[in-house]
Design a protein around this motif. Structure first.
Motif, PDB file in Angstrom:
ATOM      1  N   GLY A   1      -1.791  -1.873  -3.544  1.00  0.00           N
ATOM      2  CA  GLY A   1      -0.352  -1.969  -3.774  1.00  0.00           C
ATOM      3  C   GLY A   1       0.306  -0.636  -3.499  1.00  0.00           C
TER       4      GLY A   1
ATOM      5  N   SER B   1       0.845  -1.194   0.000  1.00  0.00           N
ATOM      6  CA  SER B   1       0.000   0.000   0.000  1.00  0.00           C
ATOM      7  C   SER B   1       0.881   1.244   0.000  1.00  0.00           C
ATOM      8  CB  SER B   1      -0.928   0.039   1.236  1.00  0.00           C
ATOM      9  OG  SER B   1      -0.186   0.357   2.401  1.00  0.00           O
ATOM     10  N   GLY B   2       0.263   2.380  -0.293  1.00  0.00           N
ATOM     11  CA  GLY B   2       0.978   3.646  -0.207  1.00  0.00           C
ATOM     12  C   GLY B   2       1.309   3.989   1.240  1.00  0.00           C
ATOM     13  N   THR B   3       0.406   3.632   2.131  1.00  0.00           N
ATOM     14  CA  THR B   3       0.648   3.871   3.559  1.00  0.00           C
ATOM     15  C   THR B   3       1.902   3.118   4.013  1.00  0.00           C
ATOM     16  OG1 THR B   3      -1.760   3.952   3.817  1.00  0.00           O
ATOM     17  CG2 THR B   3      -0.449   3.839   5.836  1.00  0.00           C
TER      18      THR B   3
ATOM     19  N   TYR C   1      -9.972  17.028   1.198  1.00  0.00           N
ATOM     20  CA  TYR C   1     -10.632  16.211   2.196  1.00  0.00           C
ATOM     21  C   TYR C   1     -11.448  17.148   3.063  1.00  0.00           C
ATOM     22  CZ  TYR C   1      -7.588  12.788   0.216  1.00  0.00           C
ATOM     23  OH  TYR C   1      -6.971  11.979  -0.702  1.00  0.00           O
TER      24      TYR C   1
ATOM     25  N   ALA D   1      -3.398   8.999   5.724  1.00  0.00           N
ATOM     26  CA  ALA D   1      -2.277   8.050   5.671  1.00  0.00           C
ATOM     27  C   ALA D   1      -0.924   8.740   5.817  1.00  0.00           C
ATOM     28  CB  ALA D   1      -2.321   7.261   4.367  1.00  0.00           C
ATOM     29  N   THR D   2      -0.788   9.954   5.294  1.00  0.00           N
ATOM     30  CA  THR D   2       0.497  10.659   5.383  1.00  0.00           C
ATOM     31  C   THR D   2       0.868  10.857   6.853  1.00  0.00           C
ATOM     32  OG1 THR D   2      -0.357  11.917   3.491  1.00  0.00           O
ATOM     33  CG2 THR D   2       1.812  12.529   4.318  1.00  0.00           C
TER      34      THR D   2
ATOM     35  N   ASP E   1       5.261  12.324  -0.836  1.00  0.00           N
ATOM     36  CA  ASP E   1       4.028  11.549  -0.924  1.00  0.00           C
ATOM     37  C   ASP E   1       3.497  11.778  -2.341  1.00  0.00           C
ATOM     38  OD1 ASP E   1       1.457  10.568  -0.982  1.00  0.00           O
ATOM     39  OD2 ASP E   1       1.012  11.094   1.105  1.00  0.00           O
TER      40      ASP E   1
ATOM     41  N   SER F   1       1.041   4.978  -4.136  1.00  0.00           N
ATOM     42  CA  SER F   1      -0.052   4.046  -3.842  1.00  0.00           C
ATOM     43  C   SER F   1      -0.604   3.549  -5.168  1.00  0.00           C
ATOM     44  CB  SER F   1      -1.164   4.776  -3.090  1.00  0.00           C
ATOM     45  OG  SER F   1      -2.374   4.033  -3.142  1.00  0.00           O
TER      46      SER F   1
ATOM     47  N   CYS G   1       1.519   9.745  -3.916  1.00  0.00           N
ATOM     48  CA  CYS G   1       0.408   8.792  -4.075  1.00  0.00           C
ATOM     49  C   CYS G   1      -0.678   9.291  -5.023  1.00  0.00           C
ATOM     50  CB  CYS G   1      -0.193   8.459  -2.712  1.00  0.00           C
ATOM     51  SG  CYS G   1       0.915   7.470  -1.680  1.00  0.00           S
ATOM     52  N   GLN G   2      -0.664  10.611  -5.342  1.00  0.00           N
ATOM     53  CA  GLN G   2      -1.652  11.141  -6.286  1.00  0.00           C
ATOM     54  C   GLN G   2      -0.968  11.665  -7.544  1.00  0.00           C
ATOM     55  OE1 GLN G   2      -4.139  14.029  -4.232  1.00  0.00           O
ATOM     56  NE2 GLN G   2      -4.843  12.512  -2.740  1.00  0.00           N
TER      57      GLN G   2
ATOM     58  N   VAL H   1       3.243  16.617  -0.035  1.00  0.00           N
ATOM     59  CA  VAL H   1       2.234  15.792  -0.699  1.00  0.00           C
ATOM     60  C   VAL H   1       1.916  16.479  -2.025  1.00  0.00           C
ATOM     61  CG1 VAL H   1      -0.123  14.891  -0.556  1.00  0.00           C
ATOM     62  CG2 VAL H   1       1.270  15.093   1.527  1.00  0.00           C
TER      63      VAL H   1
ATOM     64  N   LYS I   1      -6.257   5.473  -8.136  1.00  0.00           N
ATOM     65  CA  LYS I   1      -5.114   6.378  -8.373  1.00  0.00           C
ATOM     66  C   LYS I   1      -4.791   6.423  -9.871  1.00  0.00           C
ATOM     67  CE  LYS I   1      -4.775   6.716  -3.932  1.00  0.00           C
ATOM     68  NZ  LYS I   1      -4.257   7.543  -2.878  1.00  0.00           N
TER      69      LYS I   1
ATOM     70  N   THR J   1      -4.122  16.567   3.749  1.00  0.00           N
ATOM     71  CA  THR J   1      -3.809  15.380   2.967  1.00  0.00           C
ATOM     72  C   THR J   1      -4.684  14.236   3.444  1.00  0.00           C
ATOM     73  OG1 THR J   1      -2.047  13.786   2.429  1.00  0.00           O
ATOM     74  CG2 THR J   1      -1.877  14.903   4.541  1.00  0.00           C
ATOM     75  N   PHE J   2      -4.595  13.113   2.733  1.00  0.00           N
ATOM     76  CA  PHE J   2      -5.253  11.909   3.216  1.00  0.00           C
ATOM     77  C   PHE J   2      -4.560  11.508   4.519  1.00  0.00           C
ATOM     78  CE2 PHE J   2      -5.753   7.161   2.912  1.00  0.00           C
ATOM     79  CZ  PHE J   2      -7.090   7.172   3.263  1.00  0.00           C
TER      80      PHE J   2
ATOM     81  N   LEU K   1       5.077   4.886   2.767  1.00  0.00           N
ATOM     82  CA  LEU K   1       5.406   6.068   3.565  1.00  0.00           C
ATOM     83  C   LEU K   1       6.000   5.670   4.909  1.00  0.00           C
ATOM     84  CD1 LEU K   1       2.180   8.079   2.690  1.00  0.00           C
ATOM     85  CD2 LEU K   1       4.508   8.954   2.327  1.00  0.00           C
TER      86      LEU K   1
HETATM   87  C1  LIG Z   1      -3.993   7.179  -1.434  1.00  0.00           C
HETATM   88  C2  LIG Z   1      -3.086   8.015  -0.641  1.00  0.00           C
HETATM   89  C3  LIG Z   1      -2.258   7.479   0.361  1.00  0.00           C
HETATM   90  C4  LIG Z   1      -2.357   6.078   0.871  1.00  0.00           C
HETATM   91  O1  LIG Z   1      -2.304   5.069  -0.051  1.00  0.00           O
HETATM   92  P1  LIG Z   1      -2.921   3.627   0.299  1.00  0.00           P
HETATM   93  O2  LIG Z   1      -2.435   2.797  -0.839  1.00  0.00           O
HETATM   94  O3  LIG Z   1      -4.409   3.788   0.310  1.00  0.00           O
HETATM   95  O4  LIG Z   1      -2.391   3.179   1.589  1.00  0.00           O
HETATM   96  C5  LIG Z   1      -1.370   8.326   0.993  1.00  0.00           C
HETATM   97  N1  LIG Z   1      -1.303   9.622   0.695  1.00  0.00           N
HETATM   98  C6  LIG Z   1      -2.090  10.182  -0.244  1.00  0.00           C
HETATM   99  C7  LIG Z   1      -1.952  11.649  -0.537  1.00  0.00           C
HETATM  100  C8  LIG Z   1      -3.016   9.401  -0.933  1.00  0.00           C
HETATM  101  O5  LIG Z   1      -3.815   9.974  -1.841  1.00  0.00           O
END
Ligand SMILES: *Cc1c(COP(=O)(O)O)cnc(C)c1O
Length: 373
Positions: free
Chosen positions: A194, A59-61, A310, A88-89, A157, A181, A159-160, A131, A186, A85-86, A64
């Motif tokens: 993943g 995962s992206g989490t 968000y 997860a960061t 980050d 992520s 992830c986007q 991010v 995405k 941010t989401f 990080l």
């Molecule tokens: C989606 C996302 C994540 C986390 O990714 P996961 O694969 O869902 O764990 C982290 N940071 C940002 C900015 C995201 O958009």
């Protein structure tokens, strides 16, 4: 006519036969976790980004979290990140045992503000996590300068922002470590979950590679308590099918964003600020309105899929009450959370869908004018 917010089935329909072949190959191989597909995907992803090391995770989490742990960041350390941010960061920082330090963003791009980062640096600061929000690359030249001056790790980050580039260098390759992520929605998404960590630092890459699989030095010998962050072969095989399409998909997102800018011009909403060539890959197309909640309800009732990315700033979430920031502490983030609205965006958005979104916003504007009259 309804307009879905995202449509991953439309995205994958043309690739169905290739995906099925890839999944069949994995099933027949008998290797389901961390085998040749993962190795090949890492090599292909690293080559596409122009980085020396790519470490696949689940995962992206996880990417990080591993980035911070692999760099030796932990309890007592502070990590600076934006509050919009989401979650997860921030979770990655907490999972590493470090303290998140939330800062404000630039009013135009809504990306982390280097001036706010500079003010937040203390003797305990170890890292900055920009991010690349909505797919737009943050101000990396200024963040790099701060990181160099204060000897901080720069963790992107991304992830986007798969495939976004600044001065010819891809997001993820601009900092010391880049995290991706592959959540299905995405810009590059798996048929499941993943993630990927990329870096030019061999020590961080080696530590991350080991830590993702329980920190084994040899079979059943462990040099630290690690994690199970392994990527399944099925996901790697599917992602290998999709990776060659990323640039084409991003080009289609950019086309959709340009069409939006044309048809929405003149309406009383704020459009995304212009971006340099390649610097924005429109993971999300986010507009702003002072009447956001009414607009959101209107679009929803008309069948236009919208979302808010968000709605609640992280520094005001119950989960991060310990950060001690009250309402008013980060005014740009807080104001943006009341005004942002994500419109439908994906590579196969059709012109008639974009026209429908514009017509729906136009109708909202006119209904408001009648209310006032
Ligand atoms: C989606 C996302 C994540 C986390 O990714 P996961 O694969 O869902 O764990 C982290 N940071 C940002 C900015 C995201 O958009």
């Amino acid at each position: 006519m309804s307009v879905p917010f995202v449509d991953v089935e439309r995205l994958h329909a043309p690739l169905r036969a290739d995906l099925m072949d890839a999944f069949a190959r994995v099933i027949s191989s008998g290797r389901y976790v961390m085998g040749p597909e993962v190795e090949a995907f890492e090599a292909e992803f690293a080559a596409a980004l122009g980085v020396s090391h790519a470490v696949a995770v689940n995962s992206g989490t996880a990417a990080l979290h591993l980035a911070l742990v692999a760099a030796g960041i932990g309890p007592g350390d502070e990590v600076i990140l934006p509050a919009n941010t989401f979650i997860a960061t921030a979770e990655a920082v907490s999972l590493a045992g470090a303290s998140p330090v939330f800062v404000d963003v630039e009013p135009g791009t809504l990306n982390i503000d280097p001036d706010c980062v500079a003010e937040a640096i203390t003797t305990n600061t170890r890292a900055i996590i920009p991010v690349h929000l909505y797919g737009r690359i943050a101000n990396m030249p200024r963040l790099r300068a701060l990181a160099t001056r204060h000897r901080l790790l720069l963790v992107e980050d991304a992830c986007q922002a798969h495939g976004a580039a600044q001065d010819g260098v891809y997001a993820g390759a601009l900092g010391d470590v880049g995290c991706f992520s592959f959540y299905p929605t995405k810009n590059l998404g798996a048929i499941g979950e993943g993630g990927m960590l990329v870096t030019g630092d061999a020590d961080i890459a080696n530590a991350a590679r080991s830590l993702r699989d329980h920190a084994q030095s040899e079979r059943y010998r462990h040099w630290a308590p690690g994690f199970n962050y392994r990527l399944p072969e099925l996901q790697a095989a599917g992602l290998r099918v999709c990776l060659p399409h990323l640039d084409g998909w991003n080009a289609r997102r950019l086309d959709a964003a340009r069409s939006y800018a044309e048809v929405l011009a003149g309406l009383p909403i704020t459009l995304p600020a212009p971006a340099g060539q390649g610097e924005h890959v429109y993971h999300l197309y986010v507009v702003r309105s002072e009447r956001r909640d009414a607009l959101r309800a209107h679009l929803g009732a008309r069948g236009v899929g919208v979302a808010i990315h968000y709605p609640y700033p992280i520094h005001l979430q119950e989960a991060y009450a310990a950060c001690g920031l009250r309402e008013g502490a980060l005014p740009i983030v807080e104001a943006s959370c009341r005004e942002i609205l994500s419109l439908p965006m994906h590579p196969y958005l059709e012109p008639r869908e974009i026209a429908e979104v514009a017509a729906a916003i136009q109708a909202f504007t006119e209904s408001r004018l009648e209310d006032v009259a």
